[in-house]
Design a protein around this motif. Structure first.
Motif, PDB file in Angstrom:
ATOM      1  N   VAL A  59       0.840  -1.203   0.000  1.00  0.00           N
ATOM      2  CA  VAL A  59       0.000   0.000   0.000  1.00  0.00           C
ATOM      3  C   VAL A  59       0.875   1.252   0.000  1.00  0.00           C
ATOM      4  CG1 VAL A  59      -1.709   1.298   1.345  1.00  0.00           C
ATOM      5  CG2 VAL A  59      -1.875  -1.188   1.191  1.00  0.00           C
ATOM      6  N   SER A  60       1.883   1.243   0.866  1.00  0.00           N
ATOM      7  CA  SER A  60       2.760   2.400   0.992  1.00  0.00           C
ATOM      8  C   SER A  60       3.505   2.674  -0.322  1.00  0.00           C
ATOM      9  CB  SER A  60       3.762   2.113   2.107  1.00  0.00           C
ATOM     10  OG  SER A  60       4.088   3.269   2.793  1.00  0.00           O
ATOM     11  N   THR A  61       3.991   1.628  -0.945  1.00  0.00           N
ATOM     12  CA  THR A  61       4.747   1.795  -2.193  1.00  0.00           C
ATOM     13  C   THR A  61       3.844   2.354  -3.292  1.00  0.00           C
ATOM     14  OG1 THR A  61       6.296   0.048  -1.599  1.00  0.00           O
ATOM     15  CG2 THR A  61       6.099   0.551  -3.940  1.00  0.00           C
ATOM     16  N   LEU A  62       2.644   1.787  -3.435  1.00  0.00           N
ATOM     17  CA  LEU A  62       1.700   2.300  -4.446  1.00  0.00           C
ATOM     18  C   LEU A  62       1.405   3.779  -4.207  1.00  0.00           C
ATOM     19  CD1 LEU A  62      -0.883  -0.643  -4.613  1.00  0.00           C
ATOM     20  CD2 LEU A  62       0.505   0.204  -6.519  1.00  0.00           C
ATOM     21  N   LEU A  63       1.142   4.122  -2.947  1.00  0.00           N
ATOM     22  CA  LEU A  63       0.782   5.507  -2.640  1.00  0.00           C
ATOM     23  C   LEU A  63       1.962   6.458  -2.794  1.00  0.00           C
ATOM     24  CD1 LEU A  63      -1.713   5.143   0.327  1.00  0.00           C
ATOM     25  CD2 LEU A  63      -2.145   6.218  -1.877  1.00  0.00           C
ATOM     26  N   PHE A  64       3.138   6.070  -2.319  1.00  0.00           N
ATOM     27  CA  PHE A  64       4.293   6.978  -2.417  1.00  0.00           C
ATOM     28  C   PHE A  64       4.608   7.295  -3.885  1.00  0.00           C
ATOM     29  CE2 PHE A  64       6.803   7.890   1.588  1.00  0.00           C
ATOM     30  CZ  PHE A  64       5.741   7.668   2.445  1.00  0.00           C
ATOM     31  N   LYS A  65       4.409   6.321  -4.774  1.00  0.00           N
ATOM     32  CA  LYS A  65       4.620   6.590  -6.202  1.00  0.00           C
ATOM     33  C   LYS A  65       3.607   7.621  -6.689  1.00  0.00           C
ATOM     34  CE  LYS A  65       6.648   2.137  -7.472  1.00  0.00           C
ATOM     35  NZ  LYS A  65       6.405   0.840  -8.128  1.00  0.00           N
ATOM     36  N   LYS A  66       2.367   7.509  -6.218  1.00  0.00           N
ATOM     37  CA  LYS A  66       1.326   8.468  -6.619  1.00  0.00           C
ATOM     38  C   LYS A  66       1.593   9.852  -6.019  1.00  0.00           C
ATOM     39  CE  LYS A  66      -2.357   5.080  -7.304  1.00  0.00           C
ATOM     40  NZ  LYS A  66      -2.721   5.330  -8.702  1.00  0.00           N
ATOM     41  N   PHE A  67       2.065   9.889  -4.767  1.00  0.00           N
ATOM     42  CA  PHE A  67       2.374  11.193  -4.144  1.00  0.00           C
ATOM     43  C   PHE A  67       3.482  11.895  -4.937  1.00  0.00           C
ATOM     44  CE2 PHE A  67       1.235   9.063   0.161  1.00  0.00           C
ATOM     45  CZ  PHE A  67      -0.111   9.331  -0.029  1.00  0.00           C
ATOM     46  N   ALA A  68       4.511  11.135  -5.298  1.00  0.00           N
ATOM     47  CA  ALA A  68       5.637  11.731  -6.044  1.00  0.00           C
ATOM     48  C   ALA A  68       5.143  12.261  -7.386  1.00  0.00           C
ATOM     49  CB  ALA A  68       6.745  10.695  -6.237  1.00  0.00           C
ATOM     50  N   ALA A  69       4.289  11.474  -8.056  1.00  0.00           N
ATOM     51  CA  ALA A  69       3.763  11.907  -9.359  1.00  0.00           C
ATOM     52  C   ALA A  69       2.923  13.171  -9.216  1.00  0.00           C
ATOM     53  CB  ALA A  69       2.932  10.777  -9.977  1.00  0.00           C
ATOM     54  N   ALA A  70       2.351  13.379  -8.033  1.00  0.00           N
ATOM     55  CA  ALA A  70       1.515  14.567  -7.800  1.00  0.00           C
ATOM     56  C   ALA A  70       2.336  15.735  -7.242  1.00  0.00           C
ATOM     57  CB  ALA A  70       0.376  14.213  -6.845  1.00  0.00           C
ATOM     58  N   GLY A  71       3.671  15.573  -7.173  1.00  0.00           N
ATOM     59  CA  GLY A  71       4.530  16.704  -6.805  1.00  0.00           C
ATOM     60  C   GLY A  71       5.013  16.734  -5.371  1.00  0.00           C
ATOM     61  N   VAL A  72       4.782  15.664  -4.603  1.00  0.00           N
ATOM     62  CA  VAL A  72       5.287  15.630  -3.219  1.00  0.00           C
ATOM     63  C   VAL A  72       6.613  14.853  -3.214  1.00  0.00           C
ATOM     64  CG1 VAL A  72       4.841  14.864  -0.853  1.00  0.00           C
ATOM     65  CG2 VAL A  72       2.937  15.647  -2.293  1.00  0.00           C
ATOM     66  N   PRO A  73       7.729  15.506  -2.889  1.00  0.00           N
ATOM     67  CA  PRO A  73       8.998  14.760  -2.842  1.00  0.00           C
ATOM     68  C   PRO A  73       8.925  13.681  -1.766  1.00  0.00           C
ATOM     69  CG  PRO A  73       9.367  17.137  -2.617  1.00  0.00           C
ATOM     70  CD  PRO A  73       7.894  16.913  -2.484  1.00  0.00           C
ATOM     71  N   THR A  74       9.409  12.478  -2.062  1.00  0.00           N
ATOM     72  CA  THR A  74       9.360  11.395  -1.067  1.00  0.00           C
ATOM     73  C   THR A  74      10.726  10.714  -0.970  1.00  0.00           C
ATOM     74  OG1 THR A  74       8.906   9.385  -2.331  1.00  0.00           O
ATOM     75  CG2 THR A  74       7.035  10.869  -1.972  1.00  0.00           C
ATOM     76  N   HIS A  75      10.873   9.893   0.059  1.00  0.00           N
ATOM     77  CA  HIS A  75      12.143   9.181   0.249  1.00  0.00           C
ATOM     78  C   HIS A  75      12.226   7.902  -0.588  1.00  0.00           C
ATOM     79  CE1 HIS A  75      10.823   6.282   3.744  1.00  0.00           C
ATOM     80  NE2 HIS A  75       9.929   6.347   2.791  1.00  0.00           N
ATOM     81  N   PHE A  76      11.127   7.506  -1.245  1.00  0.00           N
ATOM     82  CA  PHE A  76      11.093   6.221  -1.969  1.00  0.00           C
ATOM     83  C   PHE A  76      12.046   6.233  -3.165  1.00  0.00           C
ATOM     84  CE2 PHE A  76       9.460   3.467  -5.336  1.00  0.00           C
ATOM     85  CZ  PHE A  76       9.359   2.262  -4.661  1.00  0.00           C
ATOM     86  N   ILE A  77      12.832   5.159  -3.299  1.00  0.00           N
ATOM     87  CA  ILE A  77      13.708   5.014  -4.471  1.00  0.00           C
ATOM     88  C   ILE A  77      13.197   3.887  -5.367  1.00  0.00           C
ATOM     89  CG2 ILE A  77      16.041   4.497  -5.303  1.00  0.00           C
ATOM     90  CD1 ILE A  77      17.112   5.602  -2.614  1.00  0.00           C
ATOM     91  N   SER A  78      13.086   2.682  -4.798  1.00  0.00           N
ATOM     92  CA  SER A  78      12.646   1.540  -5.608  1.00  0.00           C
ATOM     93  C   SER A  78      12.276   0.373  -4.691  1.00  0.00           C
ATOM     94  CB  SER A  78      13.757   1.089  -6.562  1.00  0.00           C
ATOM     95  OG  SER A  78      14.868   0.651  -5.816  1.00  0.00           O
ATOM     96  N   GLU A  79      11.683  -0.660  -5.276  1.00  0.00           N
ATOM     97  CA  GLU A  79      11.350  -1.861  -4.523  1.00  0.00           C
ATOM     98  C   GLU A  79      12.635  -2.456  -3.933  1.00  0.00           C
ATOM     99  OE1 GLU A  79       9.784  -0.964  -7.238  1.00  0.00           O
ATOM    100  OE2 GLU A  79       7.678  -1.135  -6.719  1.00  0.00           O
TER     101      GLU A  79
END
Ligand code: TMP
Length: 246
Positions: A59-79
């Motif tokens: 859930v977190s990975t799916l959402l963090f990708k969507k947050f980044a696409a919407a302009g929120v910088p996140t710490h997520f790099i990859s699976e």
């Protein structure tokens, strides 16, 4: 990137160093694994919920990708190297929990004596000060700035990001027939660039979700006294919904 040594085991997540191809520890990158450990009530209540780590990471990975696409910088790099883990940027964390509420529930109802389910628009934002000795008290944004926990500029950015995070997550769960009631997120600074970014997670551990009948599909079951299989089933319910959507 490869997994290195474990260096931290928190309440629900375990952190590992990350190695490059020659086996050297990479600076500014860690691997974060969501575990099946669950706790509530300042850590007084503990259990293990099978499949929770996988569900939360999904859930977190799916959402963090969507947050980044919407302009929120996140710490997520990859699976990451396991189905419950991901590679993330190392962050200097801001000691605040930032809570967004679309509907009254939990501590908000207890604190203000309002009925569960009262709607808020725009999203109501609260801050708590992460401090175990003080039991994470509610804090105003002004106090957080005056105490040097965060800058005023970053508080302003956090309000903007909270609106985006809320919209993206509410839409995401609405597609599954679920209502996002409230959520908690945390922010930190990219150690390399100093950029403010969304860190930690957004999962059933850190948000409230109600189905069409008002049943909880989140950690509230555990907070309210259920354990083991019953809690595992609600985490699995969301995984099944996501798999059915693919
Ligand atoms: P609350 O109503 O108990 O203040 O919780 C608001 C939201 O924040 C809810 O979705 C649960 C989440 N939360 C956490 O993720 N961690 C915490 O330590 C607390 C207190 C709340």
């Amino acid at each position: 990137m490869e997994r290195g040594s474990k260096f931290y085991a928190g309440k629900a997540n375990t952190l590992y160093e990350v190695l490059d191809d020659s086996g050297d520890v990479l600076p500014n990158v860690i691997e974060m694994e969501c575990t099946d450990r669950i706790s509530a009530g300042d850590g007084d209540k503990k259990d293990v919920v099978e499949g929770k780590g996988y569900a939360n990471n999904l859930v977190s990975t799916l959402l963090f990708k969507k947050f980044a696409a919407a302009g929120v910088p996140t710490h997520f790099i990859s699976e990451g190297t396991t189905p419950a883990s991901k590679f993330v940027r190392w962050a200097v964390m801001i000691p605040l929990e930032v809570i967004g509420r679309d509907f009254a529930a939990g501590s908000f109802c207890r604190r203000y004596g309002v009925e569960k389910g009262r709607a808020f628009d725009p999203v109501l934002v609260e801050f708590t000060y992460k401090n175990d000795a003080l039991h994470d008290p509610l804090i105003t944004d002004d106090a957080a700035v005056q105490l040097g926990l965060v800058t005023k500029d970053d508080v302003d950015k956090i309000y903007v990001y909270m609106d985006v995070i809320n919209k993206v997550a509410s839409d995401f769960f609405a597609e599954l027939g679920l209502t996002l009631v409230d959520f908690k997120v945390e922010f930190g600074y990219n150690e390399g660039t100093g950029e403010l970014m969304l860190c930690d997670e957004f999962s059933q551990d850190t948000c409230r979700l109600w189905d069409a009948d008002g049943n909880s599909v989140d950690k509230d079951l555990f907070r309210e006294g259920k354990s083991g299989k019953a809690v595992s089933d609600v985490y699995q319910k969301l995984v099944s919904m996501l798999e059915a959507m693919e």
